[in-house]
Design a protein around this motif. Structure first.
Motif, PDB file in Angstrom:
ATOM      1  N   HIS A  63     -11.919  11.855  25.192  1.00 51.18           N
ATOM      2  CA  HIS A  63     -12.505  10.671  24.581  1.00 51.18           C
ATOM      3  C   HIS A  63     -12.121  10.649  23.106  1.00 51.18           C
ATOM      4  O   HIS A  63     -12.369  11.609  22.380  1.00 51.18           O
ATOM      5  N   VAL A  64     -11.477   9.575  22.682  1.00 53.47           N
ATOM      6  CA  VAL A  64     -11.055   9.440  21.296  1.00 53.47           C
ATOM      7  C   VAL A  64     -12.020   8.490  20.596  1.00 53.47           C
ATOM      8  O   VAL A  64     -12.240   7.367  21.051  1.00 53.47           O
ATOM      9  N   GLU A  65     -12.572   8.937  19.506  1.00 53.63           N
ATOM     10  CA  GLU A  65     -13.504   8.114  18.738  1.00 53.63           C
ATOM     11  C   GLU A  65     -12.704   7.143  17.877  1.00 53.63           C
ATOM     12  O   GLU A  65     -11.792   7.536  17.157  1.00 53.63           O
ATOM     13  N   VAL A  66     -13.017   5.865  17.970  1.00 52.81           N
ATOM     14  CA  VAL A  66     -12.310   4.840  17.213  1.00 52.81           C
ATOM     15  C   VAL A  66     -13.281   4.220  16.228  1.00 52.81           C
ATOM     16  O   VAL A  66     -14.403   3.853  16.586  1.00 52.81           O
ATOM     17  N   ASP A  67     -12.817   4.085  14.979  1.00 48.14           N
ATOM     18  CA  ASP A  67     -13.656   3.452  13.961  1.00 48.14           C
ATOM     19  C   ASP A  67     -13.720   1.959  14.230  1.00 48.14           C
ATOM     20  O   ASP A  67     -12.710   1.339  14.579  1.00 48.14           O
TER      21      ASP A  67
END
Length: 135
Positions: A63-67
């Motif tokens: 899971h990649v956290e995106v701003d």
């Protein structure tokens, strides 16, 4: 007639009530885990696709956290290519038609000609009706 029927019918007499086996039914709505197992009368069943399936080891996707997007707040003061490419052509406003122009012409003279629909019509004889009865 408000009298109640107290006799019996032939349909009611011939009815045989069968108790359904509820053990094979899912326990609650949405619980299909038993239905997903392939079984047959000869025991557990399998398919070529199930035999060929290779389960990969690994934890799954990362899971990649995106701003969240944040604009810079500045207003656009230039012109877009769509605005530059648009050419306004002078045109006259369409003339409005009045309601009385759209009504059919009333004439006291009866129509004596023929229409294309009447000229193209080919008469046909309908099939005679069959009499009701045993077939």
């Amino acid at each position: 007639n408000g009298a109640k029927f107290s006799g019996s019918t032939t349909s009611g007499d011939a009815f045989v009530k069968v108790k359904a086996d509820r053990s094979a039914a899912p326990k609650r709505p949405g619980d299909n885990s038993d239905m997903l197992k392939l079984t047959s009368s000869r025991g557990p069943s399998t398919t070529e696709a199930r035999d060929a399936f290779k389960r990969h080891s690994g934890g799954g996707r990362d899971h990649v956290e995106v701003d969240p997007y944040q604009g810079n707040g500045a207003r656009f003061e230039g012109t877009s290519t769509a605005t530059e490419a648009f050419t306004a052509h002078p045109s006259a406003r369409p003339e409005r038609r009045k309601a009385h122009d759209q009504r059919p012409v009333d004439s006291q003279v009866p129509f004596t000609g023929t229409s294309t629909s009447k000229d193209a019509y080919c008469g046909w004889d309908p099939e005679p009706r069959r009499k009701a009865g045993p077939r």
